[in-house]
Structure formats: structure tokens, C-alpha cells
Enzyme design. Structure first.
Site, PDB file in Angstrom:
ATOM      1  N   PHE A 197       2.590  10.358   4.294  1.00  0.00           N
ATOM      2  CA  PHE A 197       3.334   9.192   4.251  1.00  0.00           C
ATOM      3  C   PHE A 197       4.359   8.319   4.017  1.00  0.00           C
ATOM      4  O   PHE A 197       5.471   9.458   2.459  1.00  0.00           O
ATOM      5  CB  PHE A 197       2.161   8.527   3.382  1.00  0.00           C
ATOM      6  CG  PHE A 197       0.188   8.504   3.210  1.00  0.00           C
ATOM      7  CD1 PHE A 197       0.094   7.539   4.305  1.00  0.00           C
ATOM      8  CD2 PHE A 197       0.143  10.163   3.551  1.00  0.00           C
ATOM      9  CE1 PHE A 197      -1.500   8.104   4.681  1.00  0.00           C
ATOM     10  CE2 PHE A 197      -1.372  10.051   3.623  1.00  0.00           C
ATOM     11  CZ  PHE A 197      -1.680   9.184   4.147  1.00  0.00           C
ATOM     12  N   ASP A 198       5.219   7.279   4.602  1.00  0.00           N
ATOM     13  CA  ASP A 198       6.266   6.379   3.824  1.00  0.00           C
ATOM     14  C   ASP A 198       5.375   5.255   3.097  1.00  0.00           C
ATOM     15  O   ASP A 198       4.181   5.729   2.100  1.00  0.00           O
ATOM     16  CB  ASP A 198       6.777   5.388   5.000  1.00  0.00           C
ATOM     17  CG  ASP A 198       7.636   4.700   4.817  1.00  0.00           C
ATOM     18  OD1 ASP A 198       8.885   5.674   3.543  1.00  0.00           O
ATOM     19  OD2 ASP A 198       8.108   3.804   5.402  1.00  0.00           O
ATOM     20  N   GLY A 199       6.508   5.316   1.934  1.00  0.00           N
ATOM     21  CA  GLY A 199       5.922   4.683   0.827  1.00  0.00           C
ATOM     22  C   GLY A 199       5.605   3.022   0.614  1.00  0.00           C
ATOM     23  O   GLY A 199       4.079   2.311   1.682  1.00  0.00           O
TER      24      GLY A 199
END
Length: 387
Positions: free
Chosen positions: A232-234
């Protein structure tokens, strides 16, 4: 630079012709890509040349077949256009119309579709289910996979034959005949929706359903068969786009200042927080059996945030939410593609097309989350973004 469109699943490769977009009723996308003459995908570690279905395979679960109630399961809805590759059928529809398209599907219903970009991800979900059933034979806390398609019910026979050919355990179908599937996704308590249709993904996100647009890439990195890996990106994925808005409006220095001043203020949730929670819930079932080191689910945070300057707030937010990330990579603006190539995730979620393209160029199946302020900036690739 790779040429891309958000509507169809497409091949991201410098050797592939530019993709053309046109109306379609095939699968769940409104676009098409140039037909490739062969569908061999040895990079998936699968034999995917289309062959006639020779017979139904047994998919009986050890100890008997049962189906979890949607409210108890982790429900993943996958469109036919991302689970399988249907370029040829798409071209028939565009050139000859819907009646000829349906006739073609019926005539070829014993020929299975080749795997699409979501195929390894779905296989990994099923691998986790096998492990869960071994540990908890009566539990309904499993991944439940639903095939969602705009297709007419006549095409269902070919889809079922394809699922049996690839020995997938998918019993729940949603064939809408051209209608929007969003209402059905809510009824299924869907935890994640993967589609080729960016418009429908945005509709799902607006309804509070975690969703992403998937893309196909050539030369996919080989992914593990025994462990599901999700990256996941943040900001604007797990978290809200609050900090990203500061960066876009005021620049990097103000962003760092904002993060320092708000270090102990939790970030608001983003569109995929709930899916990470669902993964964590299943992980804890393995931990409870002493299998933390042998858990078949592994999660990753891959963010362009800097660790010392802006990472503390992200980590404190995850801890306050009670969520564990197995690995966190703070890249301080460095390209994400090389790191993802080493991680070898089954899927990576990011809100910026620049990072999606970079991941795909390195062989990672990347999914775009069209959420937040970055959607207004996706046409301008900013290599200095800190998210």
C-alpha cells in the site's frame, strides 16, 4: 513514457501499440487494447494458452463445501476483465456489435480465457483460505471471491468453464447485463473491488467501498505461491489526503512543518484502511495458532514520505488504529518501482498514476486508487511528491 488509459485494463509496455478507447459491453470496461496474437504468459508461472475445457474439475474443499455469509467473510469482488484477458472478444464486439459478440461467446464457450492481472492475486487469496480451513475448519472468516461482470448471462457459461479450467474456487457471480454493479457490491459487504473501469471504481469509492483500477503489464515479476503479499501507498490510500493537500498547496517545507506540528494528531482514514484491517484480522488468526513467522499474508507500506521528517505521524496513526504493517519502506521521494520489484507483491495500491506506471515498468501489478487531491495533478508527474 508509457501511454496509459484509466478505462481498460491494458498492457504497459514500450513495445505495445498505443491503446485505443471505445465503447464496450464486454466484461466491465468501456475500453479496449490492441489484440495480441497469443496469450502465453509464462511470466505468471502458469500455462495460459487457450485450450478447450475438457471436463469439470473437482473443487471440493477438504471436509466439505460451505460458503461464508458475506458479513463474516473478507469479500473481494473482481471484474471479469481483470481476472481474465478478453481482448479478442472485445474486438468482436467493437467491430461486429453485441449480437455477433454474444454468438461468438457461445460458439467459443468451451475455450477458457487466459489469466488477467488479478489472477495471481486471486490464486493467493485461495491459498490463504486453504491454510485458514486447516486451522479453523468451521470458521467463516475467509476470503470470499465474487466475479463481477457487465456481461449478459449467456456469457456466464464460458466464465464458469474458465473458472473450472483454472481450478478457481469462485461460486458467486454478479452478471449485470450492462447495469452498474455498485448496489450489489454494497449488498455483498464488499471489502475490495478490483475493476478495469475507472468510472465504476470512483463510484465504489464514493459509496465507501475500497476499490482500485487494475492494469496489465508485460514481463510480470514472479510472485510467491504460498504467501499473499499486498503493498500500500500511504497518503490518499491508507490515510486521507490531508497532508498531500498541504504539499500540493504550499510545498515541501510547509509539508514537513505541518507533519512536525501534528506529529501526535492521527491522520484520518483513507479508502483502503478497511481492507488493511480485514487483512490484519485474518493475520491474527494465524498468530493465535503460533504461526506469526509462517503467516501466509504479508503487508507492506511503500511511501515516498521521509522517515525522520514525516514518518512518525504515519506510524503512530497505524499503531493507534491497532494495525500492523509487516514492512514499512520510507523512500524519501526515491522511485518505488525497484523496491516493489524486490517485494514481489501480488498487488500494489497507489493514488498517483506516476507511481502506478513506475511499478508496472518494473513488472509489478499495480492498481490505481482514484482518490484525493492528486487526481487533479495526475497529468503532471511530480517526482518530488512526498507521500
Amino acid at each position: 513514457m508509457v501511454t496509459m488509459s484509466l478505462d481498460p485494463v491494458q498492457v504497459m509496455s514500450g513495445q505495445v501499440k498505443e491503446l485505443k478507447v471505445s465503447p464496450s459491453s464486454n466484461g466491465d470496461s468501456r475500453g479496449s487494447w490492441e489484440e495480441k496474437e497469443e496469450f502465453a504468459q509464462d511470466h505468471l508461472g502458469l500455462t495460459t494458452m487457450t485450450k478447450p475445457v475438457t471436463g469439470r474439475r473437482s473443487r471440493k474443499v477438504e471436509g466439505g463445501v460451505f460458503f461464508p455469509k458475506p458479513e463474516n467473510a473478507v469479500t473481494v469482488a473482481v471484474s471479469s476483465r481483470v481476472l481474465f484477458r478478453t481482448e479478442r472478444e472485445q474486438k468482436v464486439f467493437e467491430q461486429k456489435g453485441v449480437e455477433e459478440y454474444l454468438r461468438y461467446q457461445i460458439e467459443h464457450e468451451n475455450e477458457p480465457f487466459a489469466p488477467g492481472p488479478a489472477f495471481p492475486f486471486v490464486k493467493a487469496l485461495e491459498t490463504v483460505n486453504v491454510r485458514l480451513r486447516e486451522l479453523y475448519p468451521q470458521s467463516e472468516e475467509l476470503f470470499d471471491i465474487i466475479l463481477v461482470t457487465y456481461n449478459h448471462a449467456h456469457v456466464g457459461i464460458r466464465l464458469i468453464n474458465t473458472i473450472n479450467h483454472h481450478n478457481l474456487f469462485i461460486e458467486r457471480f454478479c452478471m449485470t447485463g450492462g447495469s452498474s454493479p455498485i448496489g450489489y457490491l454494497k449488498a455483498w459487504h464488499t471489502n475490495l473491488y478490483l475493476s478495469a473501469d475507472a468510472e465504476k471504481v470512483r463510484e465504489a469509492l464514493a459509496e465507501g467501498i475500497a476499490a482500485a483500477t487494475m492494469f496489465m503489464t508485460e514481463n510480470l515479476t514472479e510472485v510467491p505461491e504460498s504467501q499473499l503479499r499486498v503493498a500500500f501507498d500511504g497518503d490518499a490510500v491508507l490515510f486521507s489526503d490531508e497532508s498531500e493537500r498541504i504539499f500540493k498547496a504550499h510545498g515541501l517545507d510547509k509539508f514537513f512543518e505541518h507533519e512536525r506540528d501534528n506529529e501526535d494528531t492521527l491522520l484520518d482514514h483513507g479508502p483502503l484502511k478497511g481492507f488493511l484491517e480485514a487483512l490484519g484480522k485474518l493475520q491474527k488468526k494465524f498468530y493465535a495458532k503460533g504461526q506469526r513467522l509462517d503467516c501466509p499474508i504479508r503487508t507492506y507500506l511503500v511511501t515516498a514520505r521521509s522517515a525522520a521528517s514525516s514518518g512518525i505521524r504515519a506510524l503512530k496513526t497505524l499503531r493507534a488504529w491497532g494495525l500492523e504493517i509487516d514492512e514499512a519502506l520510507f523512500l524519501a521521494g526515491a522511485p518505488k518501482g525497484p523496491m516493489l520489484e524486490k517485494i514481489r507483491p501480488h498487488i500494489y495500491f497507489d493514488d498517483q498514476m506516476f507511481h502506478v506506471e513506475g511499478a508496472a515498468e518494473m513488472g509489478t501489478v499495480a492498481a490505481h486508487v482514484p482518490y484525493g487531491i492528486a487526481q487533479k495533478h495526475n497529468q503532471t508527474h511530480n517526482t518530488g511528491v512526498r507521500k
